[in-house]
Scaffold this motif. Structure first.
Motif, short mmCIF file in Angstrom:
data_model
loop_
_atom_site.label_atom_id
_atom_site.label_comp_id
_atom_site.label_asym_id
_atom_site.label_seq_id
_atom_site.Cartn_x
_atom_site.Cartn_y
_atom_site.Cartn_z
N ILE A 76 -4.24 -4.99 9.22
CA ILE A 76 -2.94 -4.41 8.87
C ILE A 76 -2.30 -3.78 10.10
CG2 ILE A 76 -1.83 -2.58 7.53
CD1 ILE A 76 -3.84 -3.09 5.32
N THR A 77 -3.11 -3.06 10.89
CA THR A 77 -2.59 -2.43 12.11
C THR A 77 -2.05 -3.48 13.09
OG1 THR A 77 -4.21 -0.65 11.84
CG2 THR A 77 -3.17 -0.88 13.99
N GLU A 78 -2.80 -4.57 13.27
CA GLU A 78 -2.35 -5.62 14.18
C GLU A 78 -1.07 -6.28 13.68
OE1 GLU A 78 -5.67 -8.20 14.42
OE2 GLU A 78 -6.86 -6.88 15.72
N ALA A 79 -0.98 -6.49 12.36
CA ALA A 79 0.23 -7.11 11.81
C ALA A 79 1.44 -6.20 11.99
CB ALA A 79 0.02 -7.43 10.33
N VAL A 80 1.24 -4.89 11.78
CA VAL A 80 2.35 -3.95 11.97
C VAL A 80 2.76 -3.89 13.43
CG1 VAL A 80 3.02 -1.53 11.78
CG2 VAL A 80 1.72 -2.59 9.94
N ALA A 81 1.77 -3.96 14.33
CA ALA A 81 2.08 -3.89 15.76
C ALA A 81 2.90 -5.10 16.22
CB ALA A 81 0.79 -3.79 16.57
N ARG A 82 2.70 -6.24 15.55
CA ARG A 82 3.45 -7.44 15.94
C ARG A 82 4.88 -7.44 15.43
NH1 ARG A 82 -1.44 -10.00 14.37
NH2 ARG A 82 -0.46 -10.59 12.39
N MET A 83 5.15 -6.60 14.47
CA MET A 83 6.48 -6.59 13.86
C MET A 83 7.48 -5.92 14.80
SD MET A 83 5.60 -5.62 9.92
CE MET A 83 4.45 -6.61 8.97
N GLY A 84 8.68 -6.42 14.78
CA GLY A 84 9.76 -5.83 15.57
C GLY A 84 11.04 -5.86 14.77
N SER A 85 12.05 -5.24 15.30
CA SER A 85 13.34 -5.19 14.60
C SER A 85 13.99 -6.56 14.50
CB SER A 85 14.28 -4.22 15.31
OG SER A 85 14.49 -4.64 16.66
N GLU A 86 13.58 -7.48 15.36
CA GLU A 86 14.18 -8.81 15.34
C GLU A 86 13.44 -9.75 14.40
OE1 GLU A 86 16.97 -9.48 16.76
OE2 GLU A 86 17.10 -7.48 17.64
N ASP A 87 12.21 -9.40 14.03
CA ASP A 87 11.41 -10.26 13.16
C ASP A 87 10.81 -9.41 12.05
OD1 ASP A 87 10.00 -12.25 12.01
OD2 ASP A 87 8.41 -12.33 13.52
N LEU A 88 11.51 -9.33 10.94
CA LEU A 88 11.04 -8.54 9.79
C LEU A 88 10.56 -9.43 8.66
CD1 LEU A 88 13.85 -5.83 9.67
CD2 LEU A 88 11.52 -5.59 10.55
N LYS A 89 10.37 -10.71 8.92
CA LYS A 89 9.91 -11.61 7.87
C LYS A 89 8.40 -11.61 7.72
CE LYS A 89 13.83 -14.78 8.37
NZ LYS A 89 14.25 -16.18 8.64
N GLU A 90 7.69 -11.17 8.74
CA GLU A 90 6.23 -11.16 8.65
C GLU A 90 5.78 -10.09 7.67
OE1 GLU A 90 2.30 -10.94 11.57
OE2 GLU A 90 4.33 -10.93 12.39
N ARG A 91 4.74 -10.42 6.89
CA ARG A 91 4.22 -9.50 5.90
C ARG A 91 2.72 -9.28 6.11
NH1 ARG A 91 8.65 -8.71 5.84
NH2 ARG A 91 10.17 -8.66 4.12
N LEU A 92 2.22 -8.20 5.59
CA LEU A 92 0.81 -7.87 5.72
C LEU A 92 -0.03 -8.77 4.83
CD1 LEU A 92 0.95 -3.98 5.65
CD2 LEU A 92 1.03 -5.48 7.62
N PRO A 93 -1.23 -9.09 5.27
CA PRO A 93 -2.11 -9.90 4.40
C PRO A 93 -2.52 -9.11 3.18
CG PRO A 93 -3.30 -9.12 6.34
CD PRO A 93 -1.86 -8.76 6.55
N GLU A 94 -2.41 -9.73 2.01
CA GLU A 94 -2.77 -9.07 0.75
C GLU A 94 -4.05 -9.68 0.22
OE1 GLU A 94 0.34 -9.02 -2.07
OE2 GLU A 94 1.82 -8.09 -0.74
N SER A 95 -4.97 -8.81 -0.16
CA SER A 95 -6.26 -9.25 -0.68
C SER A 95 -6.17 -9.49 -2.18
CB SER A 95 -7.34 -8.20 -0.38
OG SER A 95 -8.56 -8.55 -0.99
N LYS A 96 -7.10 -10.32 -2.67
CA LYS A 96 -7.16 -10.58 -4.11
C LYS A 96 -7.72 -9.37 -4.86
CE LYS A 96 -7.76 -15.57 -3.54
NZ LYS A 96 -8.62 -16.74 -3.82
N ASN A 97 -8.46 -8.52 -4.14
CA ASN A 97 -9.01 -7.33 -4.77
C ASN A 97 -7.91 -6.30 -4.99
OD1 ASN A 97 -11.55 -8.51 -4.49
ND2 ASN A 97 -11.82 -7.65 -2.44
N SER A 98 -7.96 -5.65 -6.13
CA SER A 98 -6.96 -4.62 -6.43
C SER A 98 -7.49 -3.24 -6.07
CB SER A 98 -6.59 -4.68 -7.92
OG SER A 98 -7.75 -4.47 -8.72
#
Length: 476
Positions: free
Chosen positions: A210-232
């Motif tokens: 999650i931290t790595e995915a957030v670090a890759r996000m920028g104001s120009e690319d907001l389409k990327e989303r965090l990986p979601e697990s099947k576990n609730s």
């Protein structure tokens, strides 16, 4: 151990978890150890008391003749053999029992049955111990590592019987149990650290992704989303919540960009027009032309300011950030007042305005915003309807909702406009407006918890129905 490993959260979690388990298991073992030791002592004390009573009774009932010592010794020997004696690692007997009888009146040699022939140390320890008859007590014997539990019985003639037990077999069993627990406890601590570390590491790897995915996000690319697990679990809910937040941020950024582009596009023409008007007045040089141009510039600036305010209010409403000053508002009174304001302008175009309003329809709303909503609807009727048209405003309450309907007998909305009428900057080809009025109406009504829709009137004209929840102040 690598320093990088010791600085990870997984390592700290595993150490604290294993330490807590180790402390808890050590406390549990200590309690069990004390209970077992107490049970062994109670068993030994019960045996001592019973055997001491028996030996004292035998010594008291046996005649004091030549066979007295032999009989008492044999009974004492039988008593000492009732407890099994286990050989130790050095071949010595683990359980040690002694019997001692003294008679201070006759000053005879004490009758002794014990682990060795040296009874002076035992006799001296007993005489200095100040034992209470019938109560087992612990005494230390020189040369013996373990204390003896001793019970004394005193006869009426002054003689005393002492029975002692040093249950070294039981103590050896307790020490062996302690060593076994220490070995198992150490292994469980190490195993607990390993299991806790890999379990925590596996969980924290998801946080790291999650931290790595957030670090890759920028104001120009907001389409990327965090990986979601099947576990609730908590981390899955964190990812889901964060993705929802990113959806809202992306929507807000898109709206901001759309508003910025639209404002920049819409400002260009009015500003250019105002600038050209003022330049023309300066070149003409006459006072009349200058005053006329200044007046036109002021009107243009007013229209520009109104467009900016509407655009910003619309953006705030769509983003859910519009400030509402909710108060009880009589919607029938608002419609009546605004209708009277627009009636003269409509009369100039021979437009007939008809009111069919239910009295005292109170809603919980922001008065200024609701007045702008109704004003926008009437402005659209005035601007787009041809001459000699009829406009009907109807207000009714039904099932806890206030329904305000505006219909006319004009040409109605074109099909391509009707489906997208509430979108920003959507307007007809011949419309002199900016395409913000109905979008503003829809956004404000939704903020108030209502809805607005477009239909076709029975006469074929436009039909706009605005539905708002009736306020709690509505009279019965």
């Amino acid at each position: 151990m690598p320093k990088r490993l010791r600085t990870t959260a997984a390592w700290r979690i595993s150490i604290w978890t294993a330490t807590a388990f180790a402390i808890g298991s050590a406390i549990a073992f200590s309690i069990v150890y004390l209970l077992v030791a107490q049970s062994i002592r109670q068993r030994s004390d019960a045996w001592l008391i019973g055997e001491a009573d028996t030996l004292a009774q035998v010594a008291e009932d046996t005649p004091r003749d030549n066979l007295y010592e032999r009989i008492v010794e044999e009974v004492a020997e039988l008593a000492t053999q009732e407890i099994p004696e286990e050989p130790g690692t050095n071949g010595k007997r683990q359980n040690s029992v002694f019997f001692l009888e003294t008679d201070p009146k006759t000053h005879e040699i004490p009758l002794w049955v014990g682990p060795n022939a040296v009874k002076d140390a035992f006799l001296h320890a007993i005489q200095t111990a100040n034992l209470t008859p019938g109560k087992p007590q612990s005494i230390r014997i020189p040369g013996w590592k373990q204390p003896f539990r001793v019970v004394a019985r005193v006869h009426n003639d002054g003689s005393a019987v002492y029975l002692g037990l040093s249950d070294r077999g039981a103590r050896h069993l307790l020490h062996k149990l302690t060593r076994s627990f220490a070995a198992v406890w150490s292994g469980m601590f190490v195993l607990g650290c390993v299991i806790s570390y890999f379990s925590a590491r596996r969980t924290l790897l998801r946080v790291e992704r999650i931290t790595e995915a957030v670090a890759r996000m920028g104001s120009e690319d907001l389409k990327e989303r965090l990986p979601e697990s099947k576990n609730s679990d908590e981390i899955a809910r964190l990812s889901e919540t964060f993705n929802h937040m990113l959806d809202r941020i992306q929507s807000s950024v898109s709206q901001l960009r759309a508003v910025t582009d639209a404002v920049a596009h819409d400002l260009k023409s009015p500003v250019t027009s105002i600038r050209g008007t003022l330049e023309s007045a300066l070149c003409d040089g006459t006072n009349y032309r200058l005053q006329e141009s200044v007046g036109e510039a002021i009107e243009g600036l007013d229209r520009l300011l109104q467009r900016l305010n509407t655009t910003l209010d619309l953006a705030e409403a769509e983003a859910g950030a519009l400030h509402l000053d909710r108060k009880p508002l009589d919607l029938s009174e608002v419609a009546t007042q605004l209708a009277e304001i627009y009636r003269p302008a409509m009369a100039e175009k021979n437009q007939r305005l008809v009111l069919d309003l239910e009295p005292r329809v109170v809603i919980d709303a922001d008065a200024s915003l609701m007045e702008r909503v109704v004003s926008n609807l009437l402005e659209n009727e005035l601007m787009h309807l041809p001459n000699n048209s009829e406009i009907l405003i109807r207000l009714r309450t039904e099932q806890g909702a206030a329904d305000l309907t505006i219909q006319d007998n004009g040409p109605g909305f074109p099909l391509e406009i009707r489906e997208r009428a509430f979108e920003r900057f959507v307007k007809g080809k011949q419309s002199p407006g900016h395409g913000l009025g109905l979008a503003f109406v829809d956004a404000v009504v939704q903020v108030h918890g209502g809805s607005v829709k477009i239909g076709i009137a029975p006469s074929g004209g436009a039909l706009i129905t605005m539905s708002l929840p009736v306020g709690v102040f509505q009279p019965a």
